[in-house]
Design a protein around this motif. Structure first.
Motif, short mmCIF file in Angstrom:
data_model
loop_
_atom_site.label_atom_id
_atom_site.label_comp_id
_atom_site.label_asym_id
_atom_site.label_seq_id
_atom_site.Cartn_x
_atom_site.Cartn_y
_atom_site.Cartn_z
N ILE A 104 4.51 0.06 -5.45
CA ILE A 104 3.06 0.53 -5.38
C ILE A 104 2.41 -0.37 -6.59
O ILE A 104 1.49 -0.02 -6.88
N GLU B 28 -5.67 9.96 0.75
CA GLU B 28 -6.12 8.99 0.15
C GLU B 28 -5.16 8.48 -0.98
O GLU B 28 -5.12 7.34 -1.61
N GLU B 29 -4.19 9.49 -1.55
CA GLU B 29 -3.52 9.04 -2.54
C GLU B 29 -2.35 7.95 -2.34
O GLU B 29 -1.98 8.06 -1.02
N ILE B 30 -2.22 7.37 -3.14
CA ILE B 30 -0.81 6.25 -3.24
C ILE B 30 0.23 6.88 -2.67
O ILE B 30 0.61 8.13 -2.75
N ALA C 4 0.77 -1.12 0.07
CA ALA C 4 0.13 0.10 0.02
C ALA C 4 0.99 1.16 -0.21
O ALA C 4 0.54 2.38 -0.52
N ARG D 191 -5.85 14.46 -1.17
CA ARG D 191 -4.90 13.86 -1.93
C ARG D 191 -3.61 13.37 -1.03
O ARG D 191 -3.27 12.06 -1.26
#
Lengths: 343, 132
Positions: A150, A251-253, A16, A248
């Motif tokens: 990722i 929740e973003e990568i 993750a 962002r």
């Protein structure tokens, strides 16, 4: 020395979060088969919250949901008695020859990179963010074999492309930062248990007792107070962009704030098994709840940057949600501190 | 988050990969699952790009009107701020601010222009001749 047989032993880990993934994959390569992403994250006390006052990044608030770059790898290795080598360089040529030497020896290494010039990333994701991590695990003619945690699959970069991202500029410039486990000793279950307990205690300290009002659980309140003022202070458009930046960052990568809470929940579940302590399962549930609340707040923030929610009331509701998240997380960490683990 | 609630709404990242997420399975235990994306995130990223494009367009106009030098436009186009551009060129922020003025820019040596061109991935001619 046989590069092919050596590199075949390396197994890509899809994670993750990049630094967890690099830590997990490198330690597993060195024989620590028990290592998982949640365990690396928890031993490295990865959960955090900070809004750095007065600083803006990409024209928005500077918020992080995780601990300092590099800390997860460093702490997890140290807890397990794994010796680590890390280097930075001022000269790209020297950085590359150092890398080549390790690759020729068949040693996979972690590299810190910037994503702006990272060619395989979709353009939409290529901002000047310099704390991404990947593994170089081999070389095929003039292309370096890359394991980016990722991604589902491995990929590759030319020497020039790799050098460019290793020498990205700006905040947190990587300066060719390369790191890898050097020596691994005997790892007993007892050592793992101690590492878990230490990781939890340090995380409790970072979230509950850190001085100042803008970091740890109090940092969530700091942001909450900010959000209440943004509509009047910044105007609706800019306030919406600021909320978008929070989402962002959240929740973003590679950042994953809500995601990090789930990850910590998964860690406590694993910790419960190692420590044979079911109390940790109950606390794991509270982090799951916090993760769900972060996601719910993101949905409401989206209402603002999509232009659907425009009233001050919505900003107040979002701010209130953050206060609720703060109290859930504070409660959970206080419970963890009261467990007297290791006593 | 329960496994069945994991969003599968493709965004830009789904061209490259699915994302690994930690979710609760039917037994209430954590496991991993793959997500194609989430519209809430996609919209946050989209709105960031709308803002970037607005800034680039304003920078273009500022160059066309003779208020700013091409350095300003290409800095915005490359999503840079003064600190990042300082890193890529080696110039101090103080000097870069001066180079944003058209009058100062027009007197810059090719050697200095070369550093900007390299940072922006363009040629010196493209930099010099950008009119907005």
């Amino acid at each position: 020395m046989n590069i092919d047989t050596k590199t075949e032993e390396f197994h890509h880990v899809h994670a993750a979060h990049c630094e967890n993934g690099v830590t997990t994959a490198l330690l597993r390569y060195h024989g620590l088969d028990f290592m998982t992403e949640p365990l690396a994250f928890g031993m490295g006390s990865g959960l955090f919250y900070i809004q750095i006052p007065f600083l803006t990044i990409n024209n928005g608030p500077a918020i992080s949901f995780r601990t300092m770059p590099g800390a997860i790898f460093k702490r997890t290795c140290r807890a397990l008695g794994v010796e680590v080598t890390r280097n930075k360089f001022s000269d790209p040529a020297k950085a590359q020859s150092f890398l080549d030497k390790k690759i020729n020896d068949g040693v996979p290494v972690g590299c810190q990179v910037g994503v702006f010039h990272l060619t395989y990333f979709p353009k939409e994701y290529r901002f000047h963010f310099n704390a991404h991590n990947l593994i170089v695990y081999g070389r095929d003619d003039d292309r370096y074999q890359i394991s980016d945690p990722i991604m589902e699959e491995v990929t590759s970069l030319s020497a020039e492309e790799l050098s460019r991202v290793r020498f990205a500029q700006g905040p947190l410039a990587p300066k060719g930062h390369i790191y890898f486990p050097e020596r691994v000793g005997v790892i007993t279950d007892d050592l793992i248990r101690k590492g878990i307990i230490k990781g939890i205690k340090r995380n409790v300290r970072d979230m509950i007792s850190i001085p100042g009002n803008f970091a740890g659980v109090n940092g969530i309140r700091y942001t909450s107070n900010n959000i209440r003022k943004w509509r009047d202070k910044l105007g609706l458009k800019k306030a919406g962009l600021y909320l978008g930046q929070i989402v962002r960052m959240q929740e973003e990568i590679g950042t994953g704030g809500g995601g990090f809470r789930f990850l910590y929940g998964a860690f406590l579940e694993e910790a419960a098994a190692y420590l044979q302590d079911d109390r940790l399962i109950g606390i794991s549930e509270e982090f799951t709840k916090s993760g769900d609340m972060w996601r719910a707040s993101a949905i409401q923030m989206a209402g603002v940057y999509k232009g659907r929610l425009t009233e001050q009331q919505s900003f107040d509701e979002i701010a209130d949600r953050l206060l609720q998240i703060r109290s859930v997380e504070k409660e959970a960490f206080l419970k963890l501190s009261k467990l007297n683990l290791g006593k | 988050m329960k496994k069945e609630d994991l969003p599968q709404e493709p965004g830009a990242l789904s061209r490259l990969t699915r994302e690994l997420c930690y979710v609760k399975n039917e037994d209430g235990k954590y496991e991993t699952a793959l997500s194609k994306g989430w519209d809430i995130k996609k919209e946050a990223l989209d709105s960031a790009w709308v803002e970037v494009n607005d800034r680039v367009e304003e920078a273009r106009k500022a160059v066309a009107n003779g208020e700013k030098s091409p350095v300003y436009y290409f800095m915005e186009l490359n999503l840079m701020d003064l600190a990042v551009l300082s890193g890529y060129t080696g110039f101090f922020v103080f000097f870069i601010k001066r180079h944003l003025k058209p009058s100062v820019f027009s007197s810059l040596s090719d050697k200095k222009l070369e550093k900007y061109a390299k940072a922006f991935d363009i040629t010196v001619d493209e930099l010099k001749n950008f009119k907005g």
